[in-house]
Design an enzyme around this catalytic site. Structure first.
Site, PDB file in Angstrom:
ATOM      1  N   SER A  93      -5.425  -5.244  12.215  1.00  0.00           N
ATOM      2  CA  SER A  93      -5.713  -3.815  12.118  1.00  0.00           C
ATOM      3  C   SER A  93      -6.618  -3.302  13.220  1.00  0.00           C
ATOM      4  O   SER A  93      -7.558  -2.546  12.986  1.00  0.00           O
ATOM      5  CB  SER A  93      -6.330  -3.483  10.749  1.00  0.00           C
ATOM      6  OG  SER A  93      -6.338  -2.100  10.539  1.00  0.00           O
ATOM      7  N   GLU A  99      -2.041   7.929  12.372  1.00  0.00           N
ATOM      8  CA  GLU A  99      -1.179   6.782  12.636  1.00  0.00           C
ATOM      9  C   GLU A  99       0.274   7.085  12.295  1.00  0.00           C
ATOM     10  O   GLU A  99       1.187   6.719  13.038  1.00  0.00           O
ATOM     11  CB  GLU A  99      -1.683   5.571  11.843  1.00  0.00           C
ATOM     12  CG  GLU A  99      -0.950   4.293  12.181  1.00  0.00           C
ATOM     13  CD  GLU A  99      -1.802   3.049  12.012  1.00  0.00           C
ATOM     14  OE1 GLU A  99      -1.229   2.002  11.687  1.00  0.00           O
ATOM     15  OE2 GLU A  99      -3.029   3.120  12.220  1.00  0.00           O
ATOM     16  N   ASP A 117      -5.511  -0.201   5.620  1.00  0.00           N
ATOM     17  CA  ASP A 117      -6.375  -0.558   6.744  1.00  0.00           C
ATOM     18  C   ASP A 117      -7.493   0.466   6.935  1.00  0.00           C
ATOM     19  O   ASP A 117      -8.653   0.113   7.141  1.00  0.00           O
ATOM     20  CB  ASP A 117      -5.549  -0.666   8.024  1.00  0.00           C
ATOM     21  CG  ASP A 117      -4.484  -1.742   7.945  1.00  0.00           C
ATOM     22  OD1 ASP A 117      -4.519  -2.541   6.994  1.00  0.00           O
ATOM     23  OD2 ASP A 117      -3.610  -1.770   8.825  1.00  0.00           O
ATOM     24  N   SER A 120     -10.249   2.145  27.987  1.00  0.00           N
ATOM     25  CA  SER A 120     -10.413   0.924  27.198  1.00  0.00           C
ATOM     26  C   SER A 120     -10.643  -0.259  28.120  1.00  0.00           C
ATOM     27  O   SER A 120     -10.123  -0.291  29.247  1.00  0.00           O
ATOM     28  CB  SER A 120      -9.150   0.694  26.349  1.00  0.00           C
ATOM     29  OG  SER A 120      -9.123  -0.624  25.836  1.00  0.00           O
ATOM     30  N   ASP A 139       0.822  -1.207   0.000  1.00  0.00           N
ATOM     31  CA  ASP A 139       0.000   0.000   0.000  1.00  0.00           C
ATOM     32  C   ASP A 139       0.854   1.254   0.000  1.00  0.00           C
ATOM     33  O   ASP A 139       0.473   2.277  -0.564  1.00  0.00           O
ATOM     34  CB  ASP A 139      -1.000   0.004   1.159  1.00  0.00           C
ATOM     35  CG  ASP A 139      -0.396  -0.284   2.517  1.00  0.00           C
ATOM     36  OD1 ASP A 139       0.759  -0.743   2.598  1.00  0.00           O
ATOM     37  OD2 ASP A 139      -1.091  -0.044   3.524  1.00  0.00           O
TER      38      ASP A 139
END
Length: 414
Positions: free
Chosen positions: A149, A188, A200, A88, A57
């Site tokens: 991912s 990212e 992704d 989380s 990619d």
């Protein structure tokens, strides 16, 4: 009905993902226990498997990703004081920081992916400069560190949530989703400092149920291709080696640096502009470049794009059962030319093929994580048993299995 009757214990097989209501409720419950009040809503985005086209990619190549049914769920509520508060289920201590303090390398760890999305959306003009902050509670069904991912699912779920809460009516049309892809890639790359490409994020935001995407990373074209596995008596089995991969330890970035150097030497924007491996090798030789590592990396980048193009043609023609040799060749290239496989990945790929898989390869960034096997439905028990036996024989971590049914893109749940 399960395909696994007589096979490994069902506890070892994640054949069906948790139900959406259950997962959304877990995100809401974590929000309620961590923050006062209720969220404004719950959003989710899928994990990703890539049929073929790995590590191309970022060289303008072709890849064929699909969205997994496993998703990451975010309960989200806007703030007005300029703070980000994140929690989380995997890390239940609340992280808190100011929106204005987000910068490259700060924060670190998993909060970087969410804080980075806020930073990128502001930078791209998709959130107001005076954005007031947000509370986010995360529950994920995407296995962490499995090369599926989980980070992009985290980013894209928040991007969709913020687009709905603060954007215009067109924020989630095709063009709007493409703008969110760009922002999530920046998050990212520039804040989390993970030198990944955009595959992704693209599949998380553009996926279509029952399809994979033909993603042309040179032109940016995204075309859905039907992937009727059930109708062809086939299963895509994702095998999580449970050997975590790490993309920020320099290995991923080092390979990207090499192929980008090759493109500069060849005076092309990306290696996609080179017609063949032979052409690349000849032109590099004429420049006096004979570094074996550089040549191996270039060979993978160009040959993998060719394999992905061939796989796309097979899908268009409905010849899914013929994908196996392409998957096998992809793994060989990733193992030998790109050198991103691992003992655990090679072990499960070899075991799956010996037990009757039509083809198998590592998937994701590598250095651990997951493999993917194309298996006739009737052969699934034999393949899973063989993989478990092979890992036990070598005293490797016990793998788990996911059924890769192509699912939908990031969206609001409630």
């Amino acid at each position: 009905m399960t395909f696994l009757e007589g096979g490994p214990a069902l506890a070892e097989i994640h054949w069906h993902p948790p139900s959406s209501p259950e997962s959304a409720a877990r995100a809401e419950a974590l929000f309620a226990s961590s923050f006062d009040g209720a969220p404004a809503g719950v959003w989710s985005a899928p994990g990703r498997a890539n049929l073929i086209g790995e590590h191309v990619d970022y060289v303008g190549g072709i890849c064929l990703p699909l969205a997994l049914p496993q998703r990451t769920w975010l309960a989200v509520r806007p703030r007005t004081d300029g703070l980000l508060r994140l929690v989380s289920g995997q890390c239940p201590e609340v992280w808190q920081g100011a929106v204005r303090a987000v910068r490259p390398g700060h924060p670190r760890g998993w909060p970087a992916y969410l804080a980075g999305v806020v930073w990128a959306l502001i930078s791209e003009g998709l959130l107001p400069a005076g954005f007031g902050g947000v509370d986010v509670a995360v529950h994920s069904d995407v296995p962490l560190g499995a090369g599926l991912s989980s980070s992009a699912a985290l980013e894209c779920a928040l991007a969709v949530a913020l687009a709905e809460l603060f954007g215009s009516g067109s924020s989630l049309d095709t063009a709007g989703r493409s703008a969110l892809v760009k922002a999530c890639i920046r998050a990212e790359n520039e804040i989390a400092l993970a030198a990944t490409g955009g595959m992704d994020q693209t599949v998380a935001l553009h996926a279509r149920t029952g399809h994979c995407l033909r993603l042309d990373c040179d032109s940016g074209a995204v075309d859905p291709l039907p992937l009727p596995l059930d109708a062809n008596g086939l299963v895509l089995l994702v095998i999580n080696t449970n050997a975590p991969h790490r993309l920020v330890d320099g290995q991923y970035r080092a390979r990207r640096v090499v192929v980008e150097r090759a493109a500069r030497l060849l005076r092309v924007p990306t290696l996609r502009r080179i017609s063949s491996v032979q052409d690349a090798v000849g032109r590099l030789a004429a420049l006096g470049e004979d570094d074996p590592e550089l040549l191996r990396r270039v060979r993978h980048a160009i040959s993998e794009t060719a394999r992905a193009g061939a796989a796309a043609r097979l899908l268009v023609e409905g010849r899914l059962a013929e994908l196996g040799p392409l998957l096998d060749a992809s793994h060989t290239s990733l193992r030998e030319d790109y050198e991103v496989s691992s003992l655990e990945l090679d072990n499960v790929v070899d075991a799956a093929k010996e037990a009757g898989a039509l083809g198998a390869r590592m998937v994701g960034g590598g250095f651990g994580g997951s493999a993917l096997a194309l298996v006739e439905t009737a052969a699934v028990p034999a393949v899973t048993e063989a993989v478990l036996a092979a890992t036990e024989a070598k005293a490797l971590p016990t793998p788990t299995f996911l059924h890769a049914l192509p699912g939908p893109s990031a969206a609001r749940w409630s």
